[in-house]
Design a protein around this motif. Sequence first.
Motif, PDB file in Angstrom:
ATOM      1  N   ALA A 238      -2.530  13.877   6.086  1.00 44.42           N
ATOM      2  CA  ALA A 238      -2.578  12.585   6.762  1.00 44.42           C
ATOM      3  C   ALA A 238      -2.146  11.483   5.812  1.00 44.42           C
ATOM      4  O   ALA A 238      -2.675  11.360   4.704  1.00 44.42           O
ATOM      5  CB  ALA A 238      -3.994  12.318   7.284  1.00 44.42           C
ATOM      6  N   LEU A 239      -1.189  10.682   6.252  1.00 40.46           N
ATOM      7  CA  LEU A 239      -0.676   9.581   5.444  1.00 40.46           C
ATOM      8  C   LEU A 239      -0.725   8.288   6.252  1.00 40.46           C
ATOM      9  O   LEU A 239      -0.381   8.281   7.442  1.00 40.46           O
ATOM     10  CB  LEU A 239       0.780   9.839   5.020  1.00 40.46           C
ATOM     11  CG  LEU A 239       1.044  11.063   4.141  1.00 40.46           C
ATOM     12  CD1 LEU A 239       2.537  11.182   3.867  1.00 40.46           C
ATOM     13  CD2 LEU A 239       0.286  10.966   2.835  1.00 40.46           C
ATOM     14  N   PRO A 240      -1.117   7.191   5.638  1.00 41.04           N
ATOM     15  CA  PRO A 240      -1.022   5.904   6.335  1.00 41.04           C
ATOM     16  C   PRO A 240       0.430   5.475   6.482  1.00 41.04           C
ATOM     17  O   PRO A 240       1.327   5.962   5.780  1.00 41.04           O
ATOM     18  CB  PRO A 240      -1.818   4.953   5.422  1.00 41.04           C
ATOM     19  CG  PRO A 240      -1.811   5.614   4.085  1.00 41.04           C
ATOM     20  CD  PRO A 240      -1.765   7.085   4.326  1.00 41.04           C
ATOM     21  N   VAL A 241       0.662   4.558   7.385  1.00 46.14           N
ATOM     22  CA  VAL A 241       2.037   4.131   7.680  1.00 46.14           C
ATOM     23  C   VAL A 241       2.671   3.459   6.464  1.00 46.14           C
ATOM     24  O   VAL A 241       3.860   3.663   6.181  1.00 46.14           O
ATOM     25  CB  VAL A 241       2.026   3.185   8.897  1.00 46.14           C
ATOM     26  CG1 VAL A 241       3.430   2.665   9.188  1.00 46.14           C
ATOM     27  CG2 VAL A 241       1.478   3.908  10.121  1.00 46.14           C
ATOM     28  N   ASP A 242       1.896   2.693   5.738  1.00 43.69           N
ATOM     29  CA  ASP A 242       2.453   2.002   4.560  1.00 43.69           C
ATOM     30  C   ASP A 242       2.915   2.993   3.504  1.00 43.69           C
ATOM     31  O   ASP A 242       3.944   2.775   2.837  1.00 43.69           O
ATOM     32  CB  ASP A 242       1.402   1.056   3.973  1.00 43.69           C
ATOM     33  CG  ASP A 242       1.015  -0.041   4.947  1.00 43.69           C
ATOM     34  OD1 ASP A 242       1.842  -0.361   5.820  1.00 43.69           O
ATOM     35  OD2 ASP A 242      -0.119  -0.564   4.843  1.00 43.69           O
ATOM     36  N   ARG A 243       2.188   4.100   3.331  1.00 42.39           N
ATOM     37  CA  ARG A 243       2.587   5.109   2.352  1.00 42.39           C
ATOM     38  C   ARG A 243       3.877   5.804   2.778  1.00 42.39           C
ATOM     39  O   ARG A 243       4.744   6.099   1.940  1.00 42.39           O
ATOM     40  CB  ARG A 243       1.457   6.129   2.180  1.00 42.39           C
ATOM     41  CG  ARG A 243       1.781   7.288   1.251  1.00 42.39           C
ATOM     42  CD  ARG A 243       2.103   6.825  -0.157  1.00 42.39           C
ATOM     43  NE  ARG A 243       2.307   7.964  -1.056  1.00 42.39           N
ATOM     44  CZ  ARG A 243       2.784   7.845  -2.292  1.00 42.39           C
ATOM     45  NH1 ARG A 243       3.110   6.650  -2.770  1.00 42.39           N
ATOM     46  NH2 ARG A 243       2.928   8.922  -3.050  1.00 42.39           N
ATOM     47  N   VAL A 244       4.044   6.049   4.067  1.00 41.80           N
ATOM     48  CA  VAL A 244       5.274   6.682   4.551  1.00 41.80           C
ATOM     49  C   VAL A 244       6.471   5.763   4.323  1.00 41.80           C
ATOM     50  O   VAL A 244       7.553   6.201   3.888  1.00 41.80           O
ATOM     51  CB  VAL A 244       5.123   7.036   6.043  1.00 41.80           C
ATOM     52  CG1 VAL A 244       6.417   7.611   6.589  1.00 41.80           C
ATOM     53  CG2 VAL A 244       3.991   8.029   6.247  1.00 41.80           C
ATOM     54  N   LYS A 245       6.286   4.474   4.580  1.00 43.03           N
ATOM     55  CA  LYS A 245       7.375   3.524   4.327  1.00 43.03           C
ATOM     56  C   LYS A 245       7.730   3.472   2.843  1.00 43.03           C
ATOM     57  O   LYS A 245       8.904   3.380   2.474  1.00 43.03           O
ATOM     58  CB  LYS A 245       6.964   2.133   4.811  1.00 43.03           C
ATOM     59  CG  LYS A 245       6.872   1.994   6.320  1.00 43.03           C
ATOM     60  CD  LYS A 245       6.498   0.567   6.684  1.00 43.03           C
ATOM     61  CE  LYS A 245       6.434   0.384   8.186  1.00 43.03           C
ATOM     62  NZ  LYS A 245       6.051  -1.012   8.539  1.00 43.03           N
ATOM     63  N   GLU A 246       6.720   3.554   1.993  1.00 47.15           N
ATOM     64  CA  GLU A 246       6.963   3.518   0.553  1.00 47.15           C
ATOM     65  C   GLU A 246       7.768   4.722   0.090  1.00 47.15           C
ATOM     66  O   GLU A 246       8.710   4.597  -0.709  1.00 47.15           O
ATOM     67  CB  GLU A 246       5.618   3.452  -0.180  1.00 47.15           C
ATOM     68  CG  GLU A 246       5.736   3.375  -1.688  1.00 47.15           C
ATOM     69  CD  GLU A 246       4.375   3.382  -2.360  1.00 47.15           C
ATOM     70  OE1 GLU A 246       4.327   3.468  -3.599  1.00 47.15           O
ATOM     71  OE2 GLU A 246       3.352   3.317  -1.638  1.00 47.15           O
ATOM     72  N   ILE A 247       7.436   5.913   0.597  1.00 47.02           N
ATOM     73  CA  ILE A 247       8.170   7.119   0.191  1.00 47.02           C
ATOM     74  C   ILE A 247       9.596   7.077   0.716  1.00 47.02           C
ATOM     75  O   ILE A 247      10.548   7.482   0.010  1.00 47.02           O
ATOM     76  CB  ILE A 247       7.421   8.371   0.692  1.00 47.02           C
ATOM     77  CG1 ILE A 247       6.042   8.474   0.027  1.00 47.02           C
ATOM     78  CG2 ILE A 247       8.226   9.623   0.409  1.00 47.02           C
ATOM     79  CD1 ILE A 247       5.214   9.623   0.523  1.00 47.02           C
ATOM     80  N   ILE A 248       9.792   6.590   1.939  1.00 47.83           N
ATOM     81  CA  ILE A 248      11.153   6.497   2.486  1.00 47.83           C
ATOM     82  C   ILE A 248      11.995   5.540   1.646  1.00 47.83           C
ATOM     83  O   ILE A 248      13.178   5.788   1.364  1.00 47.83           O
ATOM     84  CB  ILE A 248      11.095   6.051   3.954  1.00 47.83           C
ATOM     85  CG1 ILE A 248      10.456   7.153   4.825  1.00 47.83           C
ATOM     86  CG2 ILE A 248      12.472   5.720   4.479  1.00 47.83           C
ATOM     87  CD1 ILE A 248      10.252   6.767   6.266  1.00 47.83           C
ATOM     88  N   GLU A 249      11.396   4.445   1.222  1.00 46.53           N
ATOM     89  CA  GLU A 249      12.131   3.485   0.398  1.00 46.53           C
ATOM     90  C   GLU A 249      12.462   4.075  -0.982  1.00 46.53           C
ATOM     91  O   GLU A 249      13.552   3.832  -1.538  1.00 46.53           O
ATOM     92  CB  GLU A 249      11.305   2.211   0.247  1.00 46.53           C
ATOM     93  CG  GLU A 249      12.061   1.019  -0.289  1.00 46.53           C
ATOM     94  CD  GLU A 249      13.116   0.531   0.683  1.00 46.53           C
ATOM     95  OE1 GLU A 249      14.106  -0.068   0.207  1.00 46.53           O
ATOM     96  OE2 GLU A 249      12.975   0.771   1.906  1.00 46.53           O
ATOM     97  N   MET A 250      11.541   4.874  -1.530  1.00 42.12           N
ATOM     98  CA  MET A 250      11.809   5.518  -2.815  1.00 42.12           C
ATOM     99  C   MET A 250      12.920   6.546  -2.685  1.00 42.12           C
ATOM    100  O   MET A 250      13.771   6.683  -3.586  1.00 42.12           O
ATOM    101  CB  MET A 250      10.533   6.174  -3.339  1.00 42.12           C
ATOM    102  CG  MET A 250       9.442   5.189  -3.739  1.00 42.12           C
ATOM    103  SD  MET A 250       7.918   6.001  -4.265  1.00 42.12           S
ATOM    104  CE  MET A 250       8.467   6.821  -5.756  1.00 42.12           C
ATOM    105  N   ASN A 251      12.943   7.297  -1.576  1.00 43.05           N
ATOM    106  CA  ASN A 251      14.013   8.281  -1.381  1.00 43.05           C
ATOM    107  C   ASN A 251      15.373   7.619  -1.234  1.00 43.05           C
ATOM    108  O   ASN A 251      16.402   8.188  -1.646  1.00 43.05           O
ATOM    109  CB  ASN A 251      13.713   9.144  -0.161  1.00 43.05           C
ATOM    110  CG  ASN A 251      12.486  10.031  -0.350  1.00 43.05           C
ATOM    111  OD1 ASN A 251      11.817  10.400   0.604  1.00 43.05           O
ATOM    112  ND2 ASN A 251      12.153  10.352  -1.600  1.00 43.05           N
ATOM    113  N   LYS A 252      15.395   6.416  -0.632  1.00 38.93           N
ATOM    114  CA  LYS A 252      16.679   5.708  -0.520  1.00 38.93           C
ATOM    115  C   LYS A 252      17.209   5.298  -1.894  1.00 38.93           C
ATOM    116  O   LYS A 252      18.432   5.232  -2.090  1.00 38.93           O
ATOM    117  CB  LYS A 252      16.511   4.480   0.378  1.00 38.93           C
ATOM    118  CG  LYS A 252      16.322   4.815   1.848  1.00 38.93           C
ATOM    119  CD  LYS A 252      16.198   3.549   2.677  1.00 38.93           C
ATOM    120  CE  LYS A 252      16.010   3.876   4.158  1.00 38.93           C
ATOM    121  NZ  LYS A 252      15.861   2.633   4.981  1.00 38.93           N
ATOM    122  N   ASN A 253      16.295   5.053  -2.817  1.00 36.96           N
ATOM    123  CA  ASN A 253      16.679   4.687  -4.177  1.00 36.96           C
ATOM    124  C   ASN A 253      16.777   5.896  -5.104  1.00 36.96           C
ATOM    125  O   ASN A 253      16.755   5.742  -6.335  1.00 36.96           O
ATOM    126  CB  ASN A 253      15.669   3.688  -4.756  1.00 36.96           C
ATOM    127  CG  ASN A 253      15.635   2.395  -3.965  1.00 36.96           C
ATOM    128  OD1 ASN A 253      16.644   1.977  -3.380  1.00 36.96           O
ATOM    129  ND2 ASN A 253      14.477   1.754  -3.926  1.00 36.96           N
TER     130      ASN A 253
END
Length: 408
Positions: free
Chosen positions: A274-289
Amino acid sequence: MELPSGQAPCDIVEIRFKNSRKGFYKNVNNLQLNVGDVVAVEATGGHDIGVVSISGELVRLQMKKRNVKADSEEVKKVYRKAKQADIEKWQEAQGLEHATMYRARTCAVKLNLQMKISDVEYQGDRTKAIFYYTADDRVDFRELIKVLADEFKVRIEMRQIGARQEAGRLGAIGSCGRELCCSTWLTDFRSVSTSAARYQQLSLNPLKLAGQCGKLKCCLNFELDSYMDALQDFPEVNNVKLETEVGRAFHQKTDIFRRTMFFSYTHEPDNFIALPVDRVKEIIEMNKNSQKPADLLIKMAPKIIEKKPDYENVVGQDSLTRFDKSKKAKSKNKKRSGSNPNKPAVNPNANKQTAGSQTKPNPNQAKPNSNPNQNKPNPNKPNNNRPRPNNNRPRPNNNNPKPPQTPA
């Protein structure tokens, strides 16, 4: 409720007929009409009988909701309150509706018409009958109207309705255990698509999502707006996978109102994280970089939880036997103090002390001498074995009153 000054009361009432058919009628004769009154109203080529469902200022809101103007042709007149003869004739017409419906179905089958006659409604004066039917395609029922007019000797009107309107007219009990919404209060039937079920994370099972009419349930639209508003802040992860140093993770499911998304590693598909929405957004942003986090979860320091004082049961207000305890304590104190006031108090530890003195040796007591000549009398010493005086004789009681002295 009094109206504002200068505003005339509403002279239009809403009349309800069989099932869900309603209409607006003008009270031209200024009758005192209340909800539940049976009235005779204007109809095509005669009069009809209905029941007043809404009166007063609420009628203005209903007319505004349905876009009906007070001077339109849809608003007809209220003739009078129904007499006993009108009610009896109306009840006789209602008794003929069931047999008429089955006879009309037989005629439609003989004419090979692809239609289903679901209900029949007679007008209050028995001069007209409305046949409600459902059909997938257009039906040429001109021959059927001639047959029905010759059969029943009334004017015939054919009215096509949808599957939802048919369920509303027939009425039933839904899967929720209550009467169908379409037969009680729902009047406008909006289209329901399968996307409404997808947004609400429902399984696309037609047996569970279909209503009595065979279409998707109307209640799927009731909470759809709330789900749409909550999903605006969620990232699109249908075709996105999260890259971490442990491995690649894919989306499993979403808990919308808890703002939680569940992911699983490709090598552990049964382990839901289980992940909060903010953590999912953070990982997606890190993968883009072109960055990868060490793990999906964030290792956080343990929080020190301060123990808060409990004010729920401070004085025993939650205990059902809080008064019984005080009574028992009082009764025990009364028994101890009121049994015998002249009897001296007994020390409960007295028996314990005597019992312990018998079993445990006294360290101050002299040990027996092993010398055998100890017990022999010594002629040079005085004899100390003579009897001692008895100190247990009764003493004089000083509490007794002295005898009165006689004068000399």
